[in-house]
Design an enzyme around this catalytic site. Sequence first.
Site, mmCIF file in Angstrom:
data_model
loop_
_atom_site.group_PDB
_atom_site.id
_atom_site.type_symbol
_atom_site.label_atom_id
_atom_site.label_comp_id
_atom_site.label_asym_id
_atom_site.label_seq_id
_atom_site.Cartn_x
_atom_site.Cartn_y
_atom_site.Cartn_z
ATOM 1 N N GLU B 51 16.718 45.952 6.904
ATOM 2 C CA GLU B 51 17.241 46.259 8.238
ATOM 3 C C GLU B 51 16.322 45.739 9.337
ATOM 4 O OE1 GLU B 51 17.224 48.432 5.743
ATOM 5 O OE2 GLU B 51 19.218 49.310 5.566
ATOM 6 N N PHE B 113 22.012 64.018 2.470
ATOM 7 C CA PHE B 113 21.538 62.776 1.867
ATOM 8 C C PHE B 113 21.591 61.650 2.907
ATOM 9 C CE2 PHE B 113 22.544 58.802 -0.490
ATOM 10 C CZ PHE B 113 21.295 58.644 -1.072
ATOM 11 N N GLN B 114 20.522 60.911 3.006
ATOM 12 C CA GLN B 114 20.378 59.809 3.967
ATOM 13 C C GLN B 114 20.642 60.250 5.404
ATOM 14 O OE1 GLN B 114 22.481 56.267 2.434
ATOM 15 N NE2 GLN B 114 20.583 55.706 1.417
ATOM 16 N N LYS B 163 30.027 59.500 10.057
ATOM 17 C CA LYS B 163 31.043 58.946 9.163
ATOM 18 C C LYS B 163 32.439 59.510 9.436
ATOM 19 C CE LYS B 163 31.875 57.755 4.402
ATOM 20 N NZ LYS B 163 31.330 57.603 3.056
ATOM 21 N N MET B 479 -6.402 36.754 13.388
ATOM 22 C CA MET B 479 -6.830 37.300 14.676
ATOM 23 C C MET B 479 -7.741 38.508 14.478
ATOM 24 S SD MET B 479 -6.877 36.852 17.865
ATOM 25 C CE MET B 479 -5.533 35.973 18.667
#
Lengths: 164, 565
Positions: B51, B113-114, B163, B479
Site C-alpha cells: 500500500e 478483524f482488520q 463495508k 547521508m
Amino acid sequence: MRHAISVLVDNQAGVLSRVIGLFSGRGFNIESLSVAPTLDPTKSKMVITTSGNEQVLEQIKKQLNKLINVIKVIDYMGKEFVEREMILVKVKAKEETRAEVLRIADIFRAKVVDVSSNSYTLALTGDKGKLEGFIEILNPIGIIDFIRTGTVIMEREMHGRRKL
Amino acid sequence: MKKISGAYAFIEALRCEGVRHVFGFPGGAVLDIFDAIMDADDIEFILSRHEQGAVHAADGYARASGDVGVCLVTSGPGATNTVTGIATAYMDSIPMVVFTGQVPTHLIGNDAFQEADIVGITRPCTKHNYLVKNISDLGRVIKEAFYIARTGRSGPVLVDLPKDVMKDTISFKYPDKVEMESYCPTYKGHPGQIKRIVSLILKSKKPVIYAGGGVVHANASKELADFAHRMSLPITTTLMGLGAFPSGDPLSLGMLGMHGTYAANMAVTHTDCLVAIGSRFDDRVTGKIDEFAPKAKIIHIDIDPTSISKNVKVDLPVVGDCKMVLQGMLSQIKEGNDEVKTLNKSIKPWLKRIDTWKREQPLRYSKGTAIKPQYVIEMIDRLTPDNTIISTEVGQNQMWTAQFYKFKEPRLFLTSGGLGTMGYGFPAAIGAQVAFPDRTVIDIAGDGSIQMNIQELATVVQYKLPVKVMILNNGYLGMVRQWQALFYKKRYSHTSLEVSPDYIKLAEAYGAVGIRVNEPSQVEDAIKQALSIKGPVFVDFIVEPEEDVYPMVPAGAPINNMLLV
C-alpha cells in the site's frame, strides 16, 4: 500571557479531537476547556484558555482557523468580556469549623449543595481569581476534594457604542 | 431514479471528478468496490505490491500532472500502510484523496478483524478526513474531499468507507457544488500589501527572491520568471521549488540551505530584501534562524496564513495564491517604468557580487578512479530530453540530483522534501509514468532507499511502465554515514549495508533488465543503453563509497557557515 479563545465548530464526532490534537501536536498549552452545543444544534462552541507569547497565540489562532471544522475563532484579549467558572468543593466540617466554613461560603456567596456530619460541599461561580481565592481560604480548614469546570466567556454588550 | 450500491456510487463519484487512474491494493473490506471497479472500463486501476507503493504512486502522479492523485486500499493494515505516504504528501502539500475500507459500521470500535481507527490515526497528517457512516453522505463527502484536496494549500484527504455503506443502496446523484461555511481559502492577495511589496523591492539595493513549492503548486512559474526578469532579481529556490525557475537562467542561484549553493546562501545572508514566495522557512533552509537573512526586510507570499511568521518574523506578509499575487505585482510595474529602470541600474553591483560568488565557489567535485555519483547525475542530465521526469529517494542521491541535474521546468522533479521519506522515489516514478506514458521517467536512488519499496518492480513489469532506476550504489546509508564521518568521529554505526541483493539478478528475477556499471568510462554508454530499452531498467552504478555532499551547513549553524568540498 493568559488568553481566552472561543472557537465555533461544527458539532460533529471527532471535532474536539482535532482541536485537542492540534494543541498537543504543536506543543501548545491548554489550561482549561469547555464545550457545549450552541442554539444552532449543528454547531458547538468551545472556550479554551491558553497561554503563550504573542507569536504563539497568533499561531494558535491561525492553526485553529485552518481546521476545516472550525467556523470562527475569537480571542478575547483586549476586549471587554465577562468570564465565569464554577467550582464544587468538599470541605471538612467538624464541630469546631462548621460555622467558619459557612461564614466563608457566605462571604464568597457560595451555595451549600450537600452536607454530611463531617463535610460541606460548596458550589461557587466566579472568575478565575475569585475561585482561586476561595480555595486558598478554605485550604487550611481541609479540602477533601474539588472540581472546576472550564472557563466560559462572553463579550460585554457596550450599550450604544458597538454591537457584538 | 434507479438505486445503485454504495460501491457503484463511489465509482460514479470518481468518474464525476474526472479520475482516470486509481492506485491501490484490494482486501476484505473493499471487496464490493473492487467488484464494481471491474465494470469501470474508463478508470484504470494500478495494483501496487504494497500500500505504501500505491500511495506514493498517487503522490507522484499528482506532482507530475497537477491533478489529484487517488489511492484505494483496504481497512486495518491496508490503511495503516498508507500513513507514511499520506504524511509525505501532507508535508509537501500534494493534492491526493486516499480511500480506505473500514469494517461494517456495527463492528466499529469492537476490535474487529482488520479494524484500525484510520481517521484517528491520520488526523494530524491529513488536510482533513472523513468517516462515511451513512450512504446518504457519500456523494457530499467525496465532493468535499476532492475540493479540499485541490484548493487552498493543497494536501491529502482521507475518506474511510465502511463495508456495509458500500453494500447499501441509494438513488445516487453526485452534488454539483460544495457548500462549506468553514472553508474558504484566500486566493487574491490584499492589493495594498501587493503595492507595498513592489515599492519595498524598488527601494532595495540587494534583493533576492526565495521561491518554493508553492510556486509549482500554483503553476506560477511564468509569472515568477516575468517578474524576476523585469526587475532583474536573482532567484534561489528551495528543494521543492526546483524547476519553478529555469536553472540555466543567469538570474538563477540554484538551491539554498543546508546543501545549497555558495552563491545562494551568501546572497540570502547579505540581502536587504528577501522575497519569499510559496516557501515556508524550513529549518533545512534557514539553518540557525536568528542569523538567517539578518539584514533583510522579509516579504512573504503564501496561501497558508499559518506559514507566515511561524519560523521568522515577517515584515510584509501577503496571504494569497502565488500566481494571483505575482500577477498583481506584475501589473504594478511596467517595463520601461522609471523606477524599474533605476532598480535595474542600481542592482548591478549586487548582481556582480553574486556572480563573483558563483564563479569563486561553483558546485564541484573531484574526479577519481571510481565512478563519482555527481558525474552520473551530470551525464543523466546531458543524455535525457528536457521534459524528463526525475524522482529521487532521500539522502545523498536526492541532494546530488538537486545540485547537479539542471531542472528547466516545474513538475519534473519529484522528491520527498518535508518528510524525507526513503522509498518514495520508485513508486512516485511509477505514478508519473502512468500520468505520462510517453515521457522518460527516472528514479535516482541510493542502494539504501531503493530497497524500501523494491517490491514495486513487479508493478512496473506488470503494467509495462518503462521506469529507469539509476542506483548510486555506495554500500552505505550515505547521508547518515556522512554525518557520522563529520560529527561522530567516523563511528559508522549500522550505516554499512553489508548485505545487498545483486540488483541485476533481482531486476531479471522480476522480468526487468539490469545493467551494472563499474567504471567511469562506462557511465555514458550504460545510460544511453538504459534509455533505449522500452521496458523498466535497473542500472547499478558502483560509485565511490565515501563521497560526501558539499557544500554542507552543519545542523544549527548559520547558512553562510558552509563546509566547502
